[in-house]
Design an enzyme around this catalytic site. Structure first.
Site, PDB file in Angstrom:
ATOM      1  N   GLU A 183      47.896  34.315  47.711  1.00  0.00           N
ATOM      2  CA  GLU A 183      47.152  35.563  47.517  1.00  0.00           C
ATOM      3  C   GLU A 183      47.119  36.031  46.067  1.00  0.00           C
ATOM      4  O   GLU A 183      47.231  37.230  45.773  1.00  0.00           O
ATOM      5  CB  GLU A 183      47.731  36.665  48.413  1.00  0.00           C
ATOM      6  N   GLU A 387      47.603  32.678  57.775  1.00  0.00           N
ATOM      7  CA  GLU A 387      48.167  34.008  58.066  1.00  0.00           C
ATOM      8  C   GLU A 387      47.174  34.802  58.887  1.00  0.00           C
ATOM      9  O   GLU A 387      46.008  34.951  58.495  1.00  0.00           O
ATOM     10  CB  GLU A 387      48.438  34.806  56.784  1.00  0.00           C
TER      11      GLU A 387
END
Ligand code: BG6
Length: 493
Positions: A183, A387
């Protein structure tokens, strides 16, 4: 048509949120060790007037849950067995860079750290799980920030190359899927953790994060793109059978125009670009896009770049795109940058649910079909969902049971739309549920926000026995995996 037969079902965690043992076996602090929640703007560091440097300054009034986390460091064997009990085909975790190179700039690795991950990877393989390893999940050694200013300093590229070469050599033939920077596209609003930047000559010595300049962020962006390309190149040389993918938070790709006002339509598109594609285009297409250069011009930023490295970026793009997806947002005039879950816009009247107070993340399963299609159409790369999940505040009932139907509703609804995307022609490699065992929340640094199929008795004040307890969702996820998702198509079966 069902899920692909080699679909990688499983779950994902990160070293800094589960391992604990923050200073054991040679490890030195990393960026998350001085944070209670990465969405927080106050890292526990202070300016030392004598050395003229930042240094760690833990606050005695704060509980740094990640320092012990759920003690995965000592309990990973029993925890991985619980994961294998659900039939996981893959398990994702990260290597904490600081276990291998404690300060990040050493020339020799720490054997204790290498051995720890070797045993863990071997355990996963013995239990029939494919290791999916993130090289950097918010775990840059703190020393690299206080001493060098972090990724805005080009020297980090060399430290990174040494680190990835070391782990690729050591785990060669064992790890098939490597993810680079978790991320990292959160750089704009979480520069200290997501892209590990610190101003070593701060404007305001009481505001380490506020002192980070746009120039520093964009220099870090470029250096990280270079490092990403090196990772692909080095991995191909050392272990050609392994694949390197990027990992970008992709909830922000589901930024919908609030209405058909052309300004909102373009605004939503630009929000997707400037929160996700700006890194995706560099990692997957090998380009620094024109819309990024426009921002540089408008912000008077001029990152130092060189032709040789731009060529490296062009020639060494990733082989798959991995992503997190939790929620969607809307764009009307603007969106705020949000937290770990994604961007925050005006409430979407078409969505009916959200996660519980105080988090209130909108639930939008259709959004996952949308983002998978958008990303696949843009990059034509296999997509790996590494995720997705829901955080709930839970405790065992009077019979000691934890019943969590909301969790399975969330998972099953998302799996439904993932399947729709597969029917649309999108190549989806697998689904790794986020936080299959309760861990410390990244955004808020608390235990109360629980994602697990397995409960861990640890609490926000640091108390608890660390005992593990299976929740009811555990059995349903097991059934989904056992039937390769077939049980979802006919719920009466
Ligand atoms: C992702 C991160 O953004 O979201 C994870 O990669 C994080 O580290 C997850 O835990 C969920 O966010 P949170 O704040 O609920 O833990």
């Amino acid at each position: 048509m069902s899920y692909p037969k080699d679909f990688l079902w499983g779950g994902a965690v990160a070293a800094n949120q589960c391992e604990g043992a923050w200073k054991e076996d040679g490890k030195q602090p990393n960026v998350t060790d001085v944070m209670v929640g990465i969405a927080n703007k106050n890292p526990s560091i202070k300016w030392n007037e004598e050395t003229n440097k930042w240094e760690m300054a833990l606050d005695p009034d704060k509980v740094y849950l990640s320092h012990e986390a759920i003690d995965f460091y000592h309990r990973y064997k029993e925890d991985l067995k619980l994961m294998a009990g659900m039939g996981f085909k893959a398990f994702r975790t990260s290597i904490a860079w600081g276990r291998i190179f404690p300060n990040g700039d050493e020339t020799q690795p720490n054997e204790a750290g290498l051995k720890f991950y070797e045993d863990m990877i071997d355990t996963m393989i013995e239990l029939g799980m494919e290791p999916v390893i993130t090289l950097s999940h918010y775990e840059t050694p703190l020393h690299l920030l206080t001493e060098y200013g972090g990724w805005s300093n080009h020297q980090l590229v060399d430290f990174w190359k040494r680190y990835v070469t070391t782990v690729f050599e050591r785990y060669k033939g064992k790890v098939k899927y490597w993810l680079t920077f978790n991320e990292v596209n959160n750089m704009k609003h979480m520069p200290f953790v997501a892209s590990a930047i610190l101003n070593t000559n701060p404007k305001d010595k009481n505001d380490p994060i506020g002192s980070i300049t746009e120039q520093e962020k964009w220099q870090a962006y470029y250096n990280i793109c270079v490092a990403n390309a090196w990772t692909v190149k080095i991995c191909k040389e050392i272990d050609p059978k392994a694949k390197v993918g990027c990992m970008l938070t992709s909830s922000c790709v589901a930024t919908y125009p609030y209405n058909c006002d052309p300004d909102n339509v373009f605004g939503a598109y630009d929000a997707q670009r400037m929160s996700n594609f700006y890194f995706g285009d560099a990692f997957c297409l090998g380009i620094i896009p024109g819309y990024v250069k426009r921002v540089w011009r408008e912000q008077n930023c001029e990152p130092k770049m060189c032709d040789e490295e731009l060529k490296l970026i062009k020639e060494n793009t990733v082989e798959f795109f991995s992503l997190s997806y939790y929620r969607s947002s809307t764009f009307e005039g603007t969106v705020s940058l949000g937290d770990t879950g994604g961007l925050i816009g005006k409430e979407n009247p078409y969505l009916t649910g959200c996660s519980p107070e105080p988090w209130r993340w909108p639930i939008d399963p259709k959004g996952i079909r949308y983002i998978l299609n958008v990303l696949y159409d843009r990059y034509h790369l296999p997509l790996f969902i590494v995720e997705n999940g829901i955080g709930l505040d839970e405790a065992p009932d009077q019979n000691g049971e934890i019943d969590d139907p909301e969790r399975m509703k969330y998972v099953e609804d998302h799996l439904h739309y993932i399947h729709e995307a597969i029917l649309d022609g999108v190549e989806v490699m697998g689904y790794l549920y986020w936080g299959p065992i309760d861990i410390v929340s990244a955004g808020t640094g608390e235990m109360r926000k629980r994602y697990g199929f397995v409960y861990v008795d640890r609490h926000n004040d640091g108390s608890g026995t660390m005992e593990r307890k299976i929740k009811n969702s555990y059995y349903r996820y097991k059934e989904i995996i056992e039937t390769n998702g077939e049980c979802l198509f006919n719920k009466d079966k």
